[in-house]
Design a protein around this motif. Structure first.
Motif, PDB file in Angstrom:
ATOM      1  N   LEU A 198      -1.907  -4.972  -3.508  1.00 25.56           N
ATOM      2  CA  LEU A 198      -3.023  -5.108  -2.453  1.00 25.56           C
ATOM      3  C   LEU A 198      -2.292  -5.639  -1.122  1.00 25.56           C
ATOM      4  O   LEU A 198      -2.488  -4.776  -0.091  1.00 25.56           O
ATOM      5  N   SER A 199      -1.452  -6.486  -1.374  1.00 26.88           N
ATOM      6  CA  SER A 199      -0.731  -6.995  -0.198  1.00 26.88           C
ATOM      7  C   SER A 199       0.123  -6.079   0.364  1.00 26.88           C
ATOM      8  O   SER A 199       0.332  -6.009   1.731  1.00 26.88           O
ATOM      9  N   ASN A 200       0.852  -5.297  -0.367  1.00 25.35           N
ATOM     10  CA  ASN A 200       1.781  -4.335   0.071  1.00 25.35           C
ATOM     11  C   ASN A 200       1.065  -3.039   0.786  1.00 25.35           C
ATOM     12  O   ASN A 200       1.810  -2.380   1.481  1.00 25.35           O
ATOM     13  N   SER A 201      -0.242  -2.940   0.217  1.00 24.95           N
ATOM     14  CA  SER A 201      -0.975  -1.646   0.712  1.00 24.95           C
ATOM     15  C   SER A 201      -1.681  -1.609   1.994  1.00 24.95           C
ATOM     16  O   SER A 201      -2.043  -1.128   2.676  1.00 24.95           O
ATOM     17  N   LEU A 202      -2.509  -3.080   2.056  1.00 28.44           N
ATOM     18  CA  LEU A 202      -3.273  -3.258   3.023  1.00 28.44           C
ATOM     19  C   LEU A 202      -2.739  -2.856   4.458  1.00 28.44           C
ATOM     20  O   LEU A 202      -3.327  -2.174   5.220  1.00 28.44           O
ATOM     21  N   PRO A 203      -1.531  -3.019   4.932  1.00 29.53           N
ATOM     22  CA  PRO A 203      -1.045  -2.800   6.215  1.00 29.53           C
ATOM     23  C   PRO A 203      -1.117  -1.343   6.762  1.00 29.53           C
ATOM     24  O   PRO A 203      -1.269  -1.151   7.681  1.00 29.53           O
TER      25      PRO A 203
END
Length: 239
Positions: free
Chosen positions: A81-86
């Motif tokens: 999720l952290s990698n995808s959010l931006p």
């Protein structure tokens, strides 16, 4: 057409491998297969196998090891999720969807937080509220105020005792520090202070319904700022 077939076959093979790992309940670190063995067992070309494995490696389900083959990994959804959010925000609708997700998560988590909160956590929440009031009275738009608001909400999420909830919510809260928001004024600063104090009090009193009401009030400004973004208003629609 050949390229499209390869992509389709790779997707199908990736799904088959993922389902096999789940069905066999393979443990973290278990040796799976080599790419050659996969090609032979599934009757697929090396190109298709490499594409399928690449997809599963990107999800954190497989890891390649020299001279060993493929190792089973249990992916960390928080990292994904952290990698995808931006890359998820490209329009007003994207912002709105993330805002609604954060709203639903925080309202849903408050019950768990109230049930599991420790005296130490409650005392810390009260201290953050005091610090936030002092920061807002000094400068309504200071970095200190933003950091304290982040800490306030992150602590509530930690109170749930769930690593997944706390982790997902903290990612969203941090991400929303760059979300559009209305500028604070002395009047809005007073409102923010009151909202945080009331929420802190409701949690301390173990009053779930009052806490939910205060969470809803706090999110009105966030949702309102996101809703105000539109092509007509010159908002941040970047599509």
């Amino acid at each position: 057409m050949s390229s499209l077939r390869t992509v389709s076959q790779a997707n199908e093979l990736a799904d088959a491998i993922r389902q096999r790992i789940q069905a066999e309940q393979l443990a973290e670190g278990a040796l799976f297969m080599t790419e050659g063995q996969l090609a032979e067992e599934y009757g697929a070309s090396r190109t298709v196998v490499r594409e399928a494995v690449s997809r599963l490696q990107a999800l954190g389900l497989l890891e390649g090891r020299k001279r060993k083959g493929l190792i089973v990994r249990h992916p960390d959804p928080l990292r994904l999720l952290s990698n995808s959010l931006p890359s998820l925000v490209g329009s007003q609708e994207d912002w709105r969807e993330l805002a609604m997700l954060r709203y639903a998560l925080e309202v849903g988590a408050i019950d768990l937080a109230i049930r599991a909160a420790t005296d130490e956590q409650l005392a810390r929440l009260s201290q953050i509220t005091d610090d936030m009031e002092a920061a807002l009275r000094d400068d309504t738009e200071s970095e200190r105020t933003v950091a304290l608001d982040l800490e306030f909400h992150a602590l509530i999420l930690q109170m749930t005792g769930s690593r997944m909830i706390a982790g997902m919510q903290q990612l969203l809260v941090q991400f929303f520090q760059i979300a559009p928001h209305a500028e604070n004024t002395p009047a809005s600063a007073e409102r923010i202070i009151w909202e945080h104090r009331e929420l802190c009090s409701a949690i301390r009193d173990r009053d779930v319904e009052r806490a939910r009401s205060m969470i809803r009030l706090q999110f009105r400004s966030t949702l309102g700022a996101v809703e105000s973004l539109s092509p007509e208003s010159g908002g941040a629609d970047r599509n």
